[in-house]
Motif scaffolding. Sequence first.
Motif, short mmCIF file in Angstrom:
data_model
loop_
_atom_site.label_atom_id
_atom_site.label_comp_id
_atom_site.label_asym_id
_atom_site.label_seq_id
_atom_site.Cartn_x
_atom_site.Cartn_y
_atom_site.Cartn_z
N GLY A 4 0.71 -1.02 -0.02
CA GLY A 4 -0.19 -0.22 -0.05
C GLY A 4 0.88 1.38 0.01
O GLY A 4 1.70 1.51 0.76
N GLU A 5 0.75 2.28 -0.97
CA GLU A 5 1.52 3.23 -1.08
C GLU A 5 0.73 4.28 -1.87
O GLU A 5 0.12 3.93 -3.28
N ILE A 6 0.82 5.57 -2.06
CA ILE A 6 0.26 6.49 -2.94
C ILE A 6 1.55 7.02 -3.56
O ILE A 6 2.50 7.53 -3.19
N PHE B 218 -6.03 -0.02 0.10
CA PHE B 218 -5.51 -0.05 1.23
C PHE B 218 -5.94 1.29 2.14
O PHE B 218 -6.06 2.28 1.49
N PRO B 219 -6.15 0.79 3.45
CA PRO B 219 -6.39 1.92 4.28
C PRO B 219 -5.50 3.01 4.51
O PRO B 219 -4.31 2.33 4.51
N ILE B 220 -5.67 4.01 4.79
CA ILE B 220 -4.65 5.15 4.83
C ILE B 220 -4.33 5.00 6.59
O ILE B 220 -2.99 4.90 6.71
N PHE B 221 -5.10 4.56 7.55
CA PHE B 221 -5.12 4.60 8.80
C PHE B 221 -5.97 3.40 9.10
O PHE B 221 -7.12 3.38 8.61
N GLY C 197 0.77 7.04 4.44
CA GLY C 197 -0.28 7.63 4.78
C GLY C 197 -0.22 8.82 5.71
O GLY C 197 -0.88 9.96 5.46
N LYS C 198 0.97 9.19 6.24
CA LYS C 198 1.11 10.60 7.08
C LYS C 198 1.19 11.49 6.11
O LYS C 198 0.96 12.69 6.36
N GLU C 199 1.93 11.33 4.90
CA GLU C 199 2.31 12.57 3.91
C GLU C 199 0.91 12.89 3.59
O GLU C 199 0.49 14.07 3.30
N MET D 290 -1.13 16.35 3.98
CA MET D 290 -1.60 17.31 2.76
C MET D 290 -2.93 17.86 3.01
O MET D 290 -3.48 18.70 2.49
N VAL D 291 -3.93 16.96 3.41
CA VAL D 291 -5.35 17.00 3.67
C VAL D 291 -5.64 17.91 4.76
O VAL D 291 -6.74 18.10 4.98
N ARG D 292 -4.86 17.93 5.61
CA ARG D 292 -5.12 18.44 7.17
C ARG D 292 -5.71 19.80 6.93
O ARG D 292 -6.72 20.19 7.75
N PRO D 293 -5.21 20.79 6.02
CA PRO D 293 -6.15 22.18 6.07
C PRO D 293 -7.56 21.83 5.73
O PRO D 293 -8.28 23.10 5.89
#
Length: 80
Positions: free
Chosen positions: A14-16, A43-46, A69-71, A75-78
């Motif tokens: 699993g990877e983006i 694949f689940p991110i978390f 997934g942390k990356e 990116m989407v946190r904002p």
Amino acid sequence: LDTCMLDEQGNYWGEIDSEQITWLDNLLRKTDKKQPLVFLTHFPIFTIYGQYTEGTTKSLGKGMIVANGKEWAEMVRPYT
């Protein structure tokens, strides 16, 4: 997002990939921070699957979760 990577031997994880990360970064830069976002992945991110089924100290193999997934989360946190 296609989070299922596959090598020539048929091994998967699993990877983006970097191409999708770049695409997502460009898309998010043009997206209003109030816009609701929905992401679908193979694949689940978390996940807490391993901890729930095996125990709280169980680590997951690379075929069970998105490695970067942390990356993605940063990116989407904002937008949350």
